[in-house]
Design an enzyme around this catalytic site. Structure first.
Site, PDB file in Angstrom:
ATOM      1  N   GLY A 200       1.191   4.150   4.894  1.00 42.42           N
ATOM      2  CA  GLY A 200       2.088   3.587   3.762  1.00 42.42           C
ATOM      3  C   GLY A 200       2.650   2.256   4.492  1.00 42.42           C
ATOM      4  O   GLY A 200       3.181   2.109   5.572  1.00 42.42           O
ATOM      5  N   SER A 201       2.175   0.915   3.668  1.00 40.03           N
ATOM      6  CA  SER A 201       2.218  -0.330   4.508  1.00 40.03           C
ATOM      7  C   SER A 201       2.267  -1.551   3.718  1.00 40.03           C
ATOM      8  O   SER A 201       2.357  -1.247   2.384  1.00 40.03           O
ATOM      9  CB  SER A 201       1.163  -0.308   5.640  1.00 40.03           C
ATOM     10  OG  SER A 201       0.091  -0.073   5.407  1.00 40.03           O
ATOM     11  N   ARG A 202       2.040  -2.507   4.349  1.00 41.02           N
ATOM     12  CA  ARG A 202       1.857  -3.822   3.553  1.00 41.02           C
ATOM     13  C   ARG A 202       1.147  -4.809   4.224  1.00 41.02           C
ATOM     14  O   ARG A 202       1.225  -4.769   5.386  1.00 41.02           O
ATOM     15  CB  ARG A 202       3.389  -4.432   3.239  1.00 41.02           C
ATOM     16  CG  ARG A 202       3.364  -5.750   2.863  1.00 41.02           C
ATOM     17  CD  ARG A 202       4.675  -6.041   2.606  1.00 41.02           C
ATOM     18  NE  ARG A 202       5.011  -7.471   2.577  1.00 41.02           N
ATOM     19  CZ  ARG A 202       6.200  -7.980   2.013  1.00 41.02           C
ATOM     20  NH1 ARG A 202       7.464  -7.119   1.969  1.00 41.02           N
ATOM     21  NH2 ARG A 202       6.742  -8.983   2.038  1.00 41.02           N
TER      22      ARG A 202
ATOM     23  N   LEU B 288       0.882  -1.374   0.100  1.00 39.49           N
ATOM     24  CA  LEU B 288      -0.098   0.067  -0.016  1.00 39.49           C
ATOM     25  C   LEU B 288       0.703   1.263   0.127  1.00 39.49           C
ATOM     26  O   LEU B 288       1.608   1.293   0.937  1.00 39.49           O
ATOM     27  CB  LEU B 288      -0.855   0.041   1.281  1.00 39.49           C
ATOM     28  CG  LEU B 288      -2.077  -0.980   1.505  1.00 39.49           C
ATOM     29  CD1 LEU B 288      -1.294  -2.416   1.932  1.00 39.49           C
ATOM     30  CD2 LEU B 288      -2.852  -0.669   2.513  1.00 39.49           C
TER      31      LEU B 288
END
Length: 231
Positions: free
Chosen positions: A187-189, A99
């Site tokens: 912001g990530s995963r 993301l």
């Protein structure tokens, strides 16, 4: 009153304090300098945009696994799930969804079933697009059993900018596919671990829509016409 409720519904509650803070700072800046006020206003609009929380049309089927997040399918590989969940060296298929700061960061339940275990693991903040982020970054891991008896894992992973993971789940929760369960800021995963023999319906580089994109099918007829409902 309903209009105000609908307005708050489309913004995740984690964003309220940020939006209010940005708006207040913008007002104060504008009282000193018009240009600074405009910059603050733009930042406030971006904050509202980041925490948007739209409804999605969720497929209705016990055999499906849907994407828990918006983003790009960055990687599909065989890997062991986070060790803290107690699954040992069990190999599974890992689907990694990255993301960026422009994606919707609200996370959704990927399948119908029951939560078996949760574990929060503090860690580092490497770029979430790196493979080592799955092992070393701050994460919230969830093990669930689907209504079809399949064990799957989904993991919220903090990134270089993301510094807070929110997970509203508890052990023994009965959950429904597409339900909102958390958010990651900024912001990530999200990794999804599936049994090795699972039929995947996505590929690397594909754009996924949380709550809508079907990433796997546990075995129903591939020609089945799926139904959808709004959540």
């Amino acid at each position: 009153m309903k209009q105000y409720n609908d307005l708050f519904k489309i913004i995740h509650r984690e964003g309220y304090i940020f939006i209010a803070s940005f708006a207040l700072v913008s007002f104060l800046l504008a009282s000193f300098n018009e240009k600074l006020g405009c910059i603050g206003f733009i930042a406030t609009i971006w904050c509202i945009y980041f925490f948007r929380n739209p409804d999605r049309f969720v497929p209705i089927s016990d055999d499906l696994v849907i994407s828990p997040a918006d983003g790009i399918i960055q990687e599909i590989k065989e890997a062991s799930p986070p060790p803290e969940l107690g699954l040992g060296d069990l190999e599974m298929i890992r689907v990694s969804i990255f993301l960026n700061i422009f994606n919707i960061h609200v996370n959704r339940i990927p399948a119908n079933g029951k939560i078996l275990a949760l574990h929060y693991n503090p860690g580092k903040f490497f770029n979430a697009s790196l493979d080592k982020a799955s092992l070393y970054n701050e994460r919230q891991s969830v093990l669930m059993e689907t209504d079809q008896g399949q064990k799957i894992v989904f993991v919220q992973i903090a990134g270089l900018i993301a510094r807070r993971i929110v997970c509203d789940l508890e052990e023994d929760n009965e959950v429904k596919m597409g339900e909102r369960y958390g958010i990651i800021r900024f912001g990530s995963r999200v990794d999804v671990y599936l049994p090795l023999k699972t039929a995947l319906l996505v590929s690397k580089g594909q754009t996924a829509i949380g709550g809508e994109t079907i990433i796997a099918d546990f075995g129903r007829k591939k020609t089945e016409e799926f139904k959808f409902e709004r959540k």
